[in-house]
Write a protein that holds these residues in place. Structure first.
Motif, short mmCIF file in Angstrom:
data_model
loop_
_atom_site.label_atom_id
_atom_site.label_comp_id
_atom_site.label_asym_id
_atom_site.label_seq_id
_atom_site.Cartn_x
_atom_site.Cartn_y
_atom_site.Cartn_z
N LEU A 144 57.15 30.58 21.46
CA LEU A 144 56.62 29.29 21.88
C LEU A 144 55.36 28.89 21.12
O LEU A 144 55.00 27.72 21.10
N GLY A 145 54.68 29.85 20.52
CA GLY A 145 53.46 29.53 19.79
C GLY A 145 52.30 29.17 20.69
O GLY A 145 51.37 28.48 20.27
N LEU A 146 52.33 29.65 21.95
CA LEU A 146 51.26 29.36 22.91
C LEU A 146 50.27 30.51 22.95
O LEU A 146 50.68 31.68 23.07
N VAL A 147 48.99 30.19 22.85
CA VAL A 147 47.96 31.22 22.82
C VAL A 147 47.51 31.55 24.23
O VAL A 147 47.22 30.66 25.03
N GLY A 148 47.43 32.85 24.53
CA GLY A 148 46.93 33.26 25.83
C GLY A 148 47.77 34.36 26.44
O GLY A 148 48.99 34.38 26.28
N SER A 149 47.11 35.28 27.14
CA SER A 149 47.82 36.38 27.78
C SER A 149 47.30 36.68 29.17
O SER A 149 47.60 37.71 29.74
N SER A 150 46.49 35.78 29.74
CA SER A 150 46.01 36.01 31.10
C SER A 150 47.18 35.91 32.06
O SER A 150 48.12 35.13 31.85
N PRO A 151 47.17 36.68 33.15
CA PRO A 151 48.31 36.69 34.07
C PRO A 151 48.67 35.32 34.62
O PRO A 151 49.86 34.96 34.69
N ARG A 152 47.68 34.53 35.01
CA ARG A 152 47.99 33.21 35.60
C ARG A 152 48.60 32.28 34.56
O ARG A 152 49.50 31.49 34.86
N TRP A 153 48.12 32.35 33.31
CA TRP A 153 48.68 31.50 32.25
C TRP A 153 50.12 31.91 31.96
O TRP A 153 51.01 31.07 31.88
N LEU A 154 50.37 33.22 31.79
CA LEU A 154 51.72 33.68 31.51
C LEU A 154 52.68 33.34 32.64
O LEU A 154 53.85 33.00 32.40
N SER A 155 52.19 33.42 33.88
CA SER A 155 53.03 33.07 35.02
C SER A 155 53.39 31.59 34.99
O SER A 155 54.55 31.22 35.22
N ALA A 156 52.41 30.73 34.68
CA ALA A 156 52.67 29.29 34.61
C ALA A 156 53.66 28.97 33.49
O ALA A 156 54.55 28.13 33.66
N VAL A 157 53.51 29.65 32.34
CA VAL A 157 54.43 29.43 31.22
C VAL A 157 55.84 29.84 31.60
O VAL A 157 56.82 29.12 31.35
N ALA A 158 55.97 31.01 32.25
CA ALA A 158 57.29 31.51 32.61
C ALA A 158 57.98 30.60 33.62
O ALA A 158 59.18 30.29 33.51
N GLU A 159 57.26 30.14 34.63
CA GLU A 159 57.84 29.27 35.65
C GLU A 159 58.25 27.93 35.04
O GLU A 159 59.31 27.38 35.36
N THR A 160 57.40 27.40 34.16
CA THR A 160 57.70 26.12 33.52
C THR A 160 58.92 26.26 32.61
O THR A 160 59.80 25.38 32.57
N GLU A 161 58.97 27.36 31.87
CA GLU A 161 60.10 27.60 30.97
C GLU A 161 61.42 27.69 31.74
O GLU A 161 62.44 27.12 31.34
N ALA A 162 61.40 28.40 32.88
CA ALA A 162 62.61 28.54 33.68
C ALA A 162 63.11 27.19 34.18
O ALA A 162 64.31 26.89 34.12
N ALA A 163 62.18 26.33 34.64
CA ALA A 163 62.57 25.00 35.13
C ALA A 163 63.06 24.12 33.98
O ALA A 163 64.05 23.38 34.13
N PHE A 164 62.40 24.23 32.83
CA PHE A 164 62.78 23.40 31.68
C PHE A 164 64.18 23.76 31.20
O PHE A 164 65.02 22.88 30.95
N VAL A 165 64.45 25.04 31.06
CA VAL A 165 65.75 25.49 30.57
C VAL A 165 66.86 25.11 31.54
O VAL A 165 67.97 24.73 31.14
#
Length: 594
Positions: A320-341
């Motif tokens: 995805l080319g998104l910078v960041g590895s904090s737990p809350r950020w990764l969780s938001a990315v994963a949830e958004t990706e699941a809904a998008f797909v």
């Protein structure tokens, strides 16, 4: 002062300004206010005071002022005088007036609860000018910048915190009857003084109650780390001070403040700290005499700090080319990706600049599979024609199943348009439409938001202040972006200061800062002295434009004078005591300036 014919252009306002500067009766305070109004490009031909739904009536200012205004209202029964109290941003919290004709006239000029009468929106007026100058002010008739206000006479007095002397709001008296300005101002000063005295009494009772509950928590059989917090006070015992240090300390305080602001929450909440540990917070309220005095946190820290930044190897989200590895950020990315797909309708909630748009664009590039991304802004006009055209555009875009339609900043939509949008979306067959993604800011979304309930998924994108470990990754990313040669780096002290900065505009603000530094060819290693004033504060308060200018002037003065507070205060024309108060107010740490 002579009256003038209405004029709608900035040129007319400048001509009026020239006349005011020549008028011997015009005070410097009024002249300076008109100059600011012109710089803000306020339209003098029409009133345009923004409206804020549900202004905060639970603040110490409102609680102290409303009983006093009720008593004053009874004394002024049937007199053509309106009493008002506003917060520090010029939002009218309460207005009381018993004279029907005056009520109608005030409504016509939007001088009513919820409307914002700061100078940047309404120009010179009693409320805005008192807040901008920090001084009592009488704005009479044609001294008002906006023509619609020139039939009114306003006496406004700033309300300051009784001990910190920070600006809390203003008390304002407005009448349409020309009379004794001295008597009007004397009454306004008297009432503002009463409100400040009541705030002092309330604060004293709250702080005593909080301290008592804090001591009870610390003296229990197994006290452990304890934190107590309210709007004015932070208390922590030695166990907490020893257990949570560095960036974990700032992260814990930030989360605690946000939890404390939710007056309904009591129970247990776990938060991820930058070190990789988990802080379990047992939250209880300090309630005495039917008043919320603050919040008590019993803290348990779980786990051991990880060596180095958390998951530093994965600082860029794979694919995805998104910078960041904090737990809350990764969780938001994963949830958004699941809904998008899945093609689900999605509501992305996050502060301005937190990365909602960047996240959507990254997912579209990586997972879009030929779908077209369509962005829709809130309509610029609330006219019937504009709103109907906007709704028609949304319907047509959603009619194409291959579209991903992003409705940006839905919290900016007027109430009637939200209802129409809800009706439109409710009657659409979601299985035969494009994918809908709405974005909004968390402070603007309520738990019963009707638009939010239309979405299958709702994801909150964390603010940058909750992503301490990501700031280092983002700094490196932006340095490489704006200095592709890779010849720039950041010193440890500068990085620590960047991590302590509150970043009210989030990633967007951090990128702007790094971009500005990267363009200075002489800078190879970013050091503390290279950072702009906005990065040298630890306060998370949202500042008005005037306050930000004052803060920056103090910072530059201290930097130019090797952190000499006395010399800086003399050069700025204020006392040393006032200087220290302002430094505490703006979170300026002298040790960070040398």
């Amino acid at each position: 002062m002579p009256r003038h014919q209405p004029g709608s252009s900035l040129t007319a306002a400048r001509e009026l300004y020239q006349e005011i500067t020549k008028d011997p009766s015009a005070r410097p305070l009024v002249v300076a206010s008109w100059q600011r109004s012109i710089e803000y490009q306020v339209k003098s031909s029409c009133i345009d005071a923004p409206y804020l739904e549900n202004p905060n009536l639970d603040s110490p200012l409102a609680k102290a002022a409303l009983p006093i205004l009720n008593a004053l209202h009874e004394q002024l029964a049937d007199d053509p005088v309106s009493t008002m109290v506003t917060d520090r941003n010029g939002v009218v919290l309460s207005r009381m007036v018993s004279h029907q004709a005056l009520t109608t006239r005030l409504n016509r000029v939007q001088l009513a609860p919820g409307h914002v009468f700061a100078e940047r929106y309404v120009g010179t007026n009693g409320i805005g000018t008192a807040l901008a100058s920090g001084r009592p002010v009488m704005i009479a008739g044609s001294q008002h910048y906006v023509e619609a206000l020139r039939d009114f006479y306003c006496a406004a007095v700033p309300i300051l915190h009784p001990t910190r002397r920070t600006l809390l709001g203003a008390f304002n008296l407005t009448t349409a009857r020309q009379g004794s300005a001295g008597m009007l101002m004397a009454l306004a000063r008297s009432v503002a003084g009463q409100i400040e005295s009541e705030i002092a009494a309330i604060s004293s009772r709250r702080e005593r109650a909080l301290f008592q509950d804090y001591m009870d928590a610390c003296s229990s059989v197994r006290p452990g780390p304890v934190l107590a917090i309210n709007r004015d006070v932070v208390m922590m015992n030695e166990q907490l001070r020893s257990a949570v240090t560095g960036t974990d300390h700032y992260a814990l305080l930030d989360h605690a403040r946000e939890i404390a602001d939710d007056l309904r929450f009591e129970g247990t909440r776990s938060i991820a700290l930058p070190s990789g540990r988990i802080a379990e917070l047992r939250v209880s309220r300090s309630r005495r005499e039917d008043s919320d005095a603050g919040t008590i946190f019993r803290v348990r820290v779980i786990g051991r700090p990880q060596s180095g930044p958390v998951a530093s190897a994965g600082s860029t989200r794979s694919g995805l080319g998104l910078v960041g590895s904090s737990p809350r950020w990764l969780s938001a990315v994963a949830e958004t990706e699941a809904a998008f797909v899945a093609g689900s309708w999605l509501h992305l909630v996050g502060e301005a600049g937190a990365g909602k748009g960047t996240l959507i664009e990254a997912l579209h590039r990586a997972k879009g599979a030929g779908r077209r991304l369509e962005r829709v802004e809130a309509p610029l006009s609330e006219s019937t024609h504009a709103t109907e055209q906007w709704l028609r555009n949304v319907r047509e875009l959603l009619a194409e199943p291959s579209n991903v339609v992003v409705l940006r900043d839905v919290h900016l939509l007027a109430a009637h348009l939200r209802q129409q949008l809800r009706s439109l979306l409710t009657h659409l067959d979601t299985t035969a439409t494009g994918q809908l993604i709405m974005t909004s800011q968390p402070s603007m979304v309520t738990t019963d938001d009707v638009l939010d309930r239309l979405c299958v998924a709702s994801v909150e994108v964390p603010p940058l202040r909750h992503r301490y470990g990501d700031i280092e990754h983002l700094v490196r990313f932006f340095l490489l972006k704006y200095r592709p040669s890779g010849e720039s780096s950041c010193s440890p002290d500068a990085l620590t200061m960047l991590q302590r900065c509150p970043w009210p505009e989030n990633v967007r603000q951090l990128e702007s800062v790094i971009r500005g530094l990267a363009r200075r060819q002489s800078v190879r290693i970013l050091r503390v002295e290279d950072l702009p004033p906005e990065c040298r504060v630890s306060s998370h308060k949202v500042l008005t434009t005037i306050e930000a200018l004052e803060r920056d002037a103090i910072l530059r003065g201290l930097m130019d004078r090797s952190s000499n507070v006395q010399r800086t205060a003399q050069d700025l024309g204020i006392s040393r005591a006032t200087m220290y108060r302002k430094m505490r107010r703006y979170g300026i740490v002298p040790s960070s300036l040398t």
